[in-house]
Scaffold this motif. Structure first.
Motif, PDB file in Angstrom:
ATOM      1  N   LEU A 174       1.007  -1.290  -0.299  1.00  0.00           N
ATOM      2  CA  LEU A 174       0.313   0.067  -0.066  1.00  0.00           C
ATOM      3  C   LEU A 174       0.597   1.428  -0.084  1.00  0.00           C
ATOM      4  O   LEU A 174       0.374   2.123  -1.016  1.00  0.00           O
ATOM      5  CB  LEU A 174      -0.884   0.079   1.482  1.00  0.00           C
ATOM      6  N   ARG A 175       1.857   0.784   1.203  1.00  0.00           N
ATOM      7  CA  ARG A 175       2.981   2.301   0.853  1.00  0.00           C
ATOM      8  C   ARG A 175       3.355   2.494  -0.867  1.00  0.00           C
ATOM      9  O   ARG A 175       3.254   3.241  -1.508  1.00  0.00           O
ATOM     10  CB  ARG A 175       4.224   2.160   1.862  1.00  0.00           C
ATOM     11  N   GLY A 178       1.987   9.592  -6.372  1.00  0.00           N
ATOM     12  CA  GLY A 178       1.910  10.486  -5.958  1.00  0.00           C
ATOM     13  C   GLY A 178       1.562  11.370  -4.459  1.00  0.00           C
ATOM     14  O   GLY A 178       1.334  12.321  -4.658  1.00  0.00           O
ATOM     15  N   ILE A 179       0.691  10.435  -3.886  1.00  0.00           N
ATOM     16  CA  ILE A 179       0.198  10.424  -2.861  1.00  0.00           C
ATOM     17  C   ILE A 179       0.274  11.101  -1.364  1.00  0.00           C
ATOM     18  O   ILE A 179       1.652  11.259  -1.336  1.00  0.00           O
ATOM     19  CB  ILE A 179      -1.316   9.702  -2.532  1.00  0.00           C
ATOM     20  N   ASP A 180       0.102  12.670  -1.417  1.00  0.00           N
ATOM     21  CA  ASP A 180       1.775  13.440  -0.021  1.00  0.00           C
ATOM     22  C   ASP A 180       1.509  12.732   1.167  1.00  0.00           C
ATOM     23  O   ASP A 180       0.165  11.653   1.586  1.00  0.00           O
ATOM     24  CB  ASP A 180       1.060  14.675   0.201  1.00  0.00           C
ATOM     25  N   ALA A 181       2.372  13.436   2.220  1.00  0.00           N
ATOM     26  CA  ALA A 181       2.943  12.925   3.170  1.00  0.00           C
ATOM     27  C   ALA A 181       1.246  12.780   3.965  1.00  0.00           C
ATOM     28  O   ALA A 181       1.539  11.457   4.883  1.00  0.00           O
ATOM     29  CB  ALA A 181       4.198  13.433   3.800  1.00  0.00           C
ATOM     30  N   VAL A 208      -4.136   7.395   5.907  1.00  0.00           N
ATOM     31  CA  VAL A 208      -4.770   5.610   5.378  1.00  0.00           C
ATOM     32  C   VAL A 208      -4.292   5.154   6.214  1.00  0.00           C
ATOM     33  O   VAL A 208      -4.412   4.123   6.778  1.00  0.00           O
ATOM     34  CB  VAL A 208      -4.125   5.855   4.284  1.00  0.00           C
ATOM     35  N   LEU A 209      -2.760   5.254   6.807  1.00  0.00           N
ATOM     36  CA  LEU A 209      -2.065   4.316   7.230  1.00  0.00           C
ATOM     37  C   LEU A 209      -2.224   4.126   8.878  1.00  0.00           C
ATOM     38  O   LEU A 209      -2.300   3.332   9.631  1.00  0.00           O
ATOM     39  CB  LEU A 209      -0.386   4.347   7.170  1.00  0.00           C
ATOM     40  N   GLY A 210      -2.790   5.036   9.441  1.00  0.00           N
ATOM     41  CA  GLY A 210      -3.588   5.403  10.700  1.00  0.00           C
ATOM     42  C   GLY A 210      -5.063   4.934  10.897  1.00  0.00           C
ATOM     43  O   GLY A 210      -5.606   3.253  11.281  1.00  0.00           O
TER      44      GLY A 210
END
Lengths: 335, 335
Positions: free
Chosen positions: B252-253, B260-263, B269-271
């Motif tokens: 997924l990362r 190009g999804i921003d930080a 999403v990771l949360g």
């Protein structure tokens, strides 16, 4: 020279419509080199072709095969009684040299039984094997066996390794593929009776690039290019893997619901997931080769879409182009 | 009455610091009912307690066990030579009735070997088994065996079912838990030699709520409360499951990077994923019970955090509170 693929027009849950559609897609994708031979009851397949205005299309042949083997039919009975099925006649075309490969999304057991009966095993191959593809963080690895052989002897695992290496070398173009033995621990000496004995055989095989034991947790991190195991373990593992992906998506949905994330954002996240899920999607691979029989055979998923059927047909053509069957025969008879 | 848990202070990659910390957390969580007995070299454990100003804390006892069994040490040798280890002395306390349960995140093989030697098997239990917890979309299911017994006979699988049912009934409070046999197909008659024979035994057992075969893909959709399999398959399956989760996050990362999804969004999403991943987190469970020995034993993950150690200790206390050992003995000797 054309690559002639005999296709089971009646194979799959949505046959023949989806198979005919997939055959046309395959021809679109590889118009010059491909010849597709559709096997099925003539009138039924012709009607599907007519619907698509594809009757007489170049590269597409139709062969009558009046018997139909159902998806849920007993393979043993079907193979003995329905001798004019698309599975029988398609495989016979390969045996006679009238086709170069056979591809079917039909009754897996029937395809395997008929392939063994009609094409036979390659000399010295004790157990032909359907292989599986397992996604890894670096691409994918080949797992065999994945269900054809649920009770294995150590020498069968050695043979799986040998066949898998040929496939990965020829079709995936990997040099000296790394072989791993699926086991419950990394250290030599770990395992059950089967893997302990198989370890010795693999270790002693001069033709293999054997890395040793590979644990379940290392598989997805690409511990080996070819992973061997008995078909019971391989089958369970692949099915758990498939279901984890769908369960994971369901759990993520639940999580988003619980956090009150709005529909737009939910769609964004799920869209992101789709990119990941594609790696787990059998449609990308189309079908699994049946290695060890004396002929090129690819077996597709019963629920194949037209796109998956097209990929299955192209995968069969690639087996031929890469001369996989002869290379396996040679691996068992080093010059 | 207090629930007295003997704890292996030297068990785990980060012992004794993490174990001492976890023991204190367990006491914080259940101060009234819990007594923790720490087993380890006195000076070392005392120093850890002193650091935390916990020497003499109520409910916390310290017993000297000068021998230390390393995480990678050969269980067979360690069990025979290090008779004054935390594992030996802790288990002996249970055998003598000075403790009610033993919990260790140490060398799994050594804990099992010592438990068999010191506590012994319950009458008629041929193969004690460490169980695993598998997350499902409806909660979790119990899988056994997960590696203790890599070569099983059909009657072992029957016994696993019987023990698993008692655990799920008593600890998870599920009425008439559904038992499934992990297999490569749903239909009776599917499987390898082991599962075909085990099916017959399970089917014929009047005390079990046997659902039949369960495929790998059904597991996560909660096809059964208790899933039995040989320890080789169970081990591979659990490890593949664990690794799929981490590989999934890594993929997924990669996908987010590629798009190009921003930080900030990546973190969001990771949360979200973290909520899902928690279901796969062994820390939630703390440790796996070893069922079938004549005493309550829980084995934790070698890489346990203090939080996982605390849960392991509480899980051991719960085995006692729910009278799991006696209930298993009774399941094998119906009144």
């Amino acid at each position: 020279m054309a690559l002639r693929v005999a296709v089971d027009a009646m194979g799959g849950d949505a046959a023949p419509a989806v198979v005919v559609e997939g055959a046309l897609q395959a021809l679109d994708a590889a118009p010059e080199r491909l010849e597709v031979q559709l096997y099925g009851p003539r009138a039924i397949v012709e009607a599907e072709l007519e619907k698509r205005r594809a009757l007489g299309r170049e590269g597409l042949l139709l062969s009558d095969a009046p018997d139909v083997i159902g998806m849920a039919e007993s393979p043993a009975t079907a193979v003995k009684t329905k001798l004019r099925s698309s599975i029988h006649l398609g495989l016979q075309a390969v045996a006679r040299g009238e086709a170069d490969a056979f591809a079917s999304a039909g009754n897996t057991g029937a395809v395997m039984a008929a392939a063994l009966f009609i094409l036979g095993r390659l000399p010295e191959v004790a157990r032909p094997s359907v292989v599986g593809f397992f996604p890894t963080t670096r691409g994918r690895c080949l797992v065999l066996d994945i269900g054809t052989n649920v009770d294995c002897k150590p020498e069968h695992l050695l043979q799986f390794a040998r066949m898998g290496v040929v496939f990965v070398e020829r079709v995936w173009q990997v040099e000296r593929p790394v072989v791993g033995l699926l086991n419950v621990g990394e250290e030599p000496g770990k395992g059950n009776a089967l893997t302990k004995a198989a370890y010795e055989l693999l270790q002693a095989a001069p033709d293999l690039n054997f890395r040793g034991n590979v644990e379940g947790r290392d598989l997805m991190h690409h511990a080996a290019d070819v992973v061997v195991c008995d078909g019971f373990v391989g089958n369970v593992m692949l099915k758990v893997g498939e279901s984890m992906v769908t369960a994971f998506v369901e759990m993520l949905r639940q999580e988003m619901q619980a956090r009150g994330i709005d529909a737009v954002q939910q769609r964004q996240v799920l869209g992101l997931l789709r990119g990941v899920l594609r790696r787990f999607d059998y449609e990308e691979y189309g079908g699994a080769p049946l290695l060890g029989v004396n002929g090129a055979v690819v077996i597709g998923h019963g629920s194949s879409s037209a796109r998956a059927i097209a990929r299955m047909i192209l995968a069969a053509a690639e087996l031929v182009e890469q001369d996989v069957v002869r290379s396996i025969a040679e691996a068992f008879h080093p010059a």
